[in-house]
Design a protein around this motif. Structure first.
Motif, PDB file in Angstrom:
ATOM      1  N   GLN A 223      26.431  -4.005 -33.544  1.00  0.00           N
ATOM      2  CA  GLN A 223      26.151  -3.603 -32.166  1.00  0.00           C
ATOM      3  C   GLN A 223      25.758  -4.842 -31.381  1.00  0.00           C
ATOM      4  OE1 GLN A 223      23.223  -0.516 -31.834  1.00  0.00           O
ATOM      5  NE2 GLN A 223      23.652  -0.112 -29.686  1.00  0.00           N
TER       6      GLN A 223
ATOM      7  N   THR B 138      18.818  -5.805 -24.554  1.00  0.00           N
ATOM      8  CA  THR B 138      18.524  -5.272 -25.883  1.00  0.00           C
ATOM      9  C   THR B 138      17.253  -4.432 -25.831  1.00  0.00           C
ATOM     10  OG1 THR B 138      19.568  -7.150 -26.987  1.00  0.00           O
ATOM     11  CG2 THR B 138      18.026  -5.853 -28.281  1.00  0.00           C
TER      12      THR B 138
ATOM     13  N   MET C 151      17.377  -0.181 -30.062  1.00  0.00           N
ATOM     14  CA  MET C 151      18.511  -0.859 -30.680  1.00  0.00           C
ATOM     15  C   MET C 151      18.032  -1.872 -31.712  1.00  0.00           C
ATOM     16  SD  MET C 151      21.338  -3.300 -28.825  1.00  0.00           S
ATOM     17  CE  MET C 151      22.311  -4.470 -29.804  1.00  0.00           C
TER      18      MET C 151
ATOM     19  N   THR D 216      16.740  -0.082 -34.841  1.00  0.00           N
ATOM     20  CA  THR D 216      17.825   0.510 -35.635  1.00  0.00           C
ATOM     21  C   THR D 216      18.548  -0.556 -36.437  1.00  0.00           C
ATOM     22  OG1 THR D 216      18.127   2.290 -34.016  1.00  0.00           O
ATOM     23  CG2 THR D 216      19.928   1.877 -35.545  1.00  0.00           C
TER      24      THR D 216
END
Length: 252
Positions: free
Chosen positions: A97, A104, A108, A111
């Motif tokens: 990703q 950011t 995110m 994860t």
């Protein structure tokens, strides 16, 4: 028969690694998260060539499930290979990703951290009592963590993969009294399902990548899978604590 565990082997690099390892006479426990049909395809391809494989579900980003996964491994080892240990671990499962640094989010970042760094760290810890002395581990990192291949938008992803390269060296140090070797491979751009199967959806980006690659093409899963299998094999018995870029000379 020796046995390897390969995480994220329902497609791409993990699938190739599982098949290449099996071709060398090693039994394979391969994992998948959502793509069960792909994992069963991997098992079928291994069995077609005369090998032995078992597919187990695993969510690498959910460390609370690791003790139950270990019990599934114990059962598979006993029922399929009449063993209580395994020999090789390939920490490959993950996802890609991108986002520019200012975009950011913490969600995110967290994860990516759980799947790409925390997950492999504690999965290895959970499985370590079952890993036989004299075995080997290969971690899949990324050329995104190398100074020569810094691309805008990968600060979080590259940080986690860089952490795996550092972890590789520490594990090699700590596991050496047991004769366990630990290395990592850093793939360059490779035709996988990463990024939502980006290369299939956006094939127009491939020529530009090939132009930046010394050997003139996009990487294929077998380019990396064969290296992973080789690092586990006897011919690599004197290699440990190394991060090997497998990119065809990307950005050379």
């Amino acid at each position: 028969m020796q046995v390897a565990i390969v995480t994220g082997a329902s497609s791409g690099i993990g699938q190739s690694a599982a098949i290449q390892i099996a071709k060398r006479g090693t039994g394979v426990i391969l994992t998948y998260q959502n793509n069960e049909s792909g994992a069963l395809d991997t098992v079928a391809m291994i069995e077609k060539d005369g090998g032995t494989a078992v597919a187990l579900p695993l969510a690498v980003g959910d460390s609370e499930t690791f003790p139950a996964f270990r019990e599934s491994v114990v059962t598979a080892l006993r029922d399929t290979w009449q063993r209580d240990t395994f020999d090789f671990l390939v920490n490959n499962a993950g996802f890609g990703q991108m986002a520019m640094f200012e975009d950011t989010t913490e969600e995110m970042f967290d994860t990516l951290m759980r799947v790409l760094l925390k997950g492999p760290y504690f999965l290895t810890q959970t499985l370590l009592p079952l890993l036989a002395d004299g075995g080997a581990i290969v971690n899949t990192t990324s050329s995104s963590a190398r100074p020569s291949v810094l691309e805008p938008g990968y600060s979080a992803y590259g940080t986690m993969k860089g952490g795996m390269a550092v972890l590789t060296r520490y594990l090699a140090k700590e596991f050496s009294p047991r004769g366990i070797r630990v290395n990592s491979v850093s793939p360059g751009p490779t035709r996988t399902r990463i990024g939502g199967n980006a290369f299939e959806h956006y094939p127009e980006v491939i020529p530009a990548i090939a132009a930046r690659t010394a050997l003139g093409r996009l990487g294929e899963p077998d380019d990396i899978g064969m290296v992973i299998a080789t690092l586990l094999a006897e011919e690599s018995r004197w290699i440990t604590a190394q991060d090997i870029e497998v990119s065809g000379g990307y950005n050379l």
